[in-house]
Design a protein around this motif. Sequence first.
Motif, short mmCIF file in Angstrom:
data_model
loop_
_atom_site.label_atom_id
_atom_site.label_comp_id
_atom_site.label_asym_id
_atom_site.label_seq_id
_atom_site.Cartn_x
_atom_site.Cartn_y
_atom_site.Cartn_z
N GLY A 225 5.28 7.97 0.74
CA GLY A 225 5.85 6.92 1.59
C GLY A 225 5.02 6.71 2.84
N PRO A 226 5.49 5.84 3.73
CA PRO A 226 4.69 5.43 4.88
C PRO A 226 4.67 6.44 6.03
N GLY A 227 5.42 7.50 5.95
CA GLY A 227 5.32 8.50 7.01
C GLY A 227 6.64 9.09 7.45
N LYS A 301 0.12 11.49 -2.10
CA LYS A 301 -0.62 10.33 -1.60
C LYS A 301 0.28 9.52 -0.69
N SER A 302 -0.29 8.99 0.38
CA SER A 302 0.53 8.21 1.30
C SER A 302 1.03 6.96 0.59
N GLY A 303 2.18 6.49 1.03
CA GLY A 303 2.74 5.27 0.45
C GLY A 303 3.07 5.46 -1.02
N ASP A 304 2.59 4.53 -1.83
CA ASP A 304 2.77 4.63 -3.27
C ASP A 304 1.44 5.02 -3.90
N PRO A 305 1.46 5.95 -4.85
CA PRO A 305 0.18 6.41 -5.41
C PRO A 305 -0.57 5.31 -6.15
N THR A 306 0.14 4.28 -6.59
CA THR A 306 -0.53 3.25 -7.39
C THR A 306 -1.13 2.13 -6.54
N VAL A 307 -0.97 2.21 -5.23
CA VAL A 307 -1.50 1.15 -4.37
C VAL A 307 -2.67 1.68 -3.54
N PHE A 308 -3.85 1.19 -3.80
CA PHE A 308 -5.06 1.59 -3.08
C PHE A 308 -5.16 3.11 -2.91
N ILE A 331 7.35 4.55 -1.34
CA ILE A 331 7.44 3.28 -0.62
C ILE A 331 6.08 2.95 -0.03
N THR A 332 5.57 1.79 -0.36
CA THR A 332 4.23 1.43 0.08
C THR A 332 4.26 0.82 1.49
N ALA A 333 3.10 0.88 2.17
CA ALA A 333 3.03 0.45 3.57
C ALA A 333 3.52 -0.99 3.76
N ALA A 334 3.21 -1.87 2.81
CA ALA A 334 3.59 -3.28 2.99
C ALA A 334 5.10 -3.45 3.08
N ILE A 382 -2.34 -7.13 3.95
CA ILE A 382 -3.73 -6.68 3.90
C ILE A 382 -3.80 -5.24 4.41
N TYR A 383 -4.15 -4.34 3.51
CA TYR A 383 -4.32 -2.93 3.86
C TYR A 383 -5.75 -2.75 4.37
N MET A 384 -5.94 -1.74 5.20
CA MET A 384 -7.28 -1.41 5.70
C MET A 384 -7.97 -2.67 6.24
N GLY A 385 -7.21 -3.49 6.93
CA GLY A 385 -7.74 -4.78 7.34
C GLY A 385 -8.13 -4.86 8.80
N VAL A 409 0.70 -7.60 12.78
CA VAL A 409 0.04 -6.33 12.48
C VAL A 409 1.07 -5.24 12.72
N VAL A 410 1.31 -4.42 11.70
CA VAL A 410 2.26 -3.33 11.88
C VAL A 410 1.49 -2.02 11.77
N GLU A 411 1.46 -1.32 12.88
CA GLU A 411 0.75 -0.04 12.93
C GLU A 411 1.77 1.08 12.79
N ASN A 412 1.43 2.13 12.08
CA ASN A 412 2.31 3.29 11.91
C ASN A 412 3.71 2.89 11.43
N ALA A 413 3.77 2.00 10.46
CA ALA A 413 5.06 1.52 9.95
C ALA A 413 5.96 2.69 9.61
N SER A 414 7.21 2.58 9.97
CA SER A 414 8.29 3.55 9.68
C SER A 414 8.22 4.82 10.53
N GLY A 439 -3.97 3.86 14.58
CA GLY A 439 -3.20 4.41 13.45
C GLY A 439 -3.38 3.51 12.25
N PRO A 440 -2.83 3.93 11.09
CA PRO A 440 -2.90 3.05 9.92
C PRO A 440 -2.10 1.77 10.20
N ALA A 441 -2.64 0.65 9.75
CA ALA A 441 -1.97 -0.62 10.03
C ALA A 441 -2.11 -1.59 8.87
N VAL A 442 -1.07 -2.38 8.69
CA VAL A 442 -1.09 -3.43 7.67
C VAL A 442 -1.04 -4.77 8.37
N LEU A 443 -1.84 -5.72 7.88
CA LEU A 443 -1.80 -7.08 8.42
C LEU A 443 -0.91 -7.91 7.50
N1 SAH Z 1 -1.12 4.17 -1.05
C1 SAH Z 1 -0.91 3.69 0.29
C2 SAH Z 1 -2.10 2.93 0.81
C3 SAH Z 1 -3.30 3.81 1.03
S1 SAH Z 1 -4.66 2.94 1.71
C4 SAH Z 1 0.38 2.85 0.34
O1 SAH Z 1 0.92 2.54 -0.72
O2 SAH Z 1 0.83 2.55 1.43
C5 SAH Z 1 -4.50 3.27 3.41
C6 SAH Z 1 -4.01 2.05 4.15
O3 SAH Z 1 -2.62 1.90 3.96
C7 SAH Z 1 -4.16 2.13 5.64
O4 SAH Z 1 -5.46 1.77 6.05
C8 SAH Z 1 -3.16 1.10 6.10
O5 SAH Z 1 -3.64 -0.20 5.91
C9 SAH Z 1 -2.05 1.32 5.10
N2 SAH Z 1 -1.00 2.23 5.61
C10 SAH Z 1 -0.67 3.45 5.15
N3 SAH Z 1 0.37 3.95 5.85
C11 SAH Z 1 0.71 3.02 6.75
C12 SAH Z 1 1.71 2.95 7.76
N4 SAH Z 1 2.57 3.93 7.96
N5 SAH Z 1 1.76 1.83 8.51
C13 SAH Z 1 0.90 0.81 8.33
N6 SAH Z 1 -0.06 0.85 7.39
C14 SAH Z 1 -0.16 1.93 6.60
#
Ligand code: SAH
Length: 470
Positions: A225-227, A301-308, A331-334, A382-385, A409-414, A439-443
């Motif tokens: 998940g996102p953290g 794996k952070s977020g969902d293992p199937t996403v990036f 739960i994926t970052a988006a 947009i991940y890693m954007g 732009v959402v940084e450090n979501a959750s 921090g990690p951020a999604v656009l």
């Molecule tokens: N598998 C992960 C993505 C890994 S790629 C997922 O499903 O979320 C790494 C990218 O995910 C980061 O550069 C950032 O764009 C995004 N990301 C991961 N955790 C995040 C968080 N808590 N908040 C915002 N973006 C996050």
Amino acid sequence: MRHFPIFIDLTGQPVVLSGAGEVAVPKIRLLMKTGARITVFGEKPHEQIRAWADESELTLVERRVSEADVAGARLLYGANGSRAADKAVARIGKAAGVLTNIVDNLGDSEFITPAIVDRDPVTIAIGTEGTAPMLARKIKADLEEMLPAGLGALAKIANRFRPIANILPTGEQRRTFWHRFFFGDGVRAHGQSGAAGIKTRLSSLLAEILADEQPSQPVAFVGAGPGDPDLLTVKARRLLSQADVILHDRLVPQPILELARREATIISVGKKGYGPAWKQADINRLLVEHGRESGLVVRLKSGDPTVFGRLDEELEALEAAGIAFEVVPGITAATAAAAGIGASLTRRGRNSDLRVLTGRATEGFAEHEWRELASQGATAAIYMGVHAARFIQGRLLMHGADRRTPVTVVENASRSDERIIATTLGDLPVAIDAAAIDGPAVLLLGLEPRQAARAMEEIDIEGIAQVEVS
Ligand code: SAH
């Protein structure tokens, strides 16, 4: 101990309930799990109770209960929700010598119903002598989370399999077999393929233990998940608490790693976006090495293992080595980011498709892809954007996108340090620089935070609306 816990066999036994209103419904629902012959007495019955009577789940008698009605009953419940009526039930019960419970009235009850965790045939009763129902609820919730939903099925299958397992000598081997069945392989097999899966796994486990081989366990690819640790799935929590080895991404935060056993080997195989990195080939090699040994390996794996997450590459490495695996989604970052801004990722009339892309992939975008992304109403996560923001902005504007297109732009979501930066495509690079995101951020292209979130705390930095949510 004032109340002594026992389990009564209610199969075919008469149980009487006085009260056919709302108070009685949950009690009846509970009793219906047993094989009791339930009779409910009460005027103006609740429609649910009438429905159960119509389905012959119980007998409904639309009048007050009398002493003659309870003769021979195993249990009597007073669930009228009226003090006077329930007092009368307590008297009737006493006179007839039938064990009586008055709902929410400890003083007039001869027995109490505990909080129950139901994994039939495994049943856990939690009692606090009526002093702390809140505590009982908490313990129940903790146990519900801890015990896999399939535990009951496991116990039933184990019971049938017991004579076969008895070919194992008593002692270490037999204990190992049952331990692995209930706490490892069996649970996972049930999660993956239900009862049929358990039976197959039982046989192969038995063969492995008979041959004195180290039983192999599938490597678990788990979404962290996102953290926020509360956003882990129950399954992820369980696997984390059982893992012998955990290989995790850099983005998995400490509070989640805290959920591992103290004895677990925890290895960070972090890959920092643009910085020094573990090579994918080294991660694959490490996975295979650990996967070959006994014990449970969790690839977190952070977020969902199937996403990036380069999941396929790691799975292929295991496949090539003949090592089994399972994938547990997260739960994926988006989606976490969308939750953070209180906005929907899809919306009737605006966007029926959602693009999930990485900032890096945009470098190789074809003309038509830019045109689609630049079109009115296009929505993308947009991940890693962050690093690619200026480039993305330039291309989108070049392909006709509106400068006023919202981008959030959402940084450090959750996480507790989540930040929401609401801007527009025109201001995106400036807003990102001003916010000094590290921090990690999604656009979220095409999305803006719900007005309420924006109004929480608006700081104007050179015309850029920046909202900080902590
Ligand atoms: N598998 C992960 C993505 C890994 S790629 C997922 O499903 O979320 C790494 C990218 O995910 C980061 O550069 C950032 O764009 C995004 N990301 C991961 N955790 C995040 C968080 N808590 N908040 C915002 N973006 C996050």
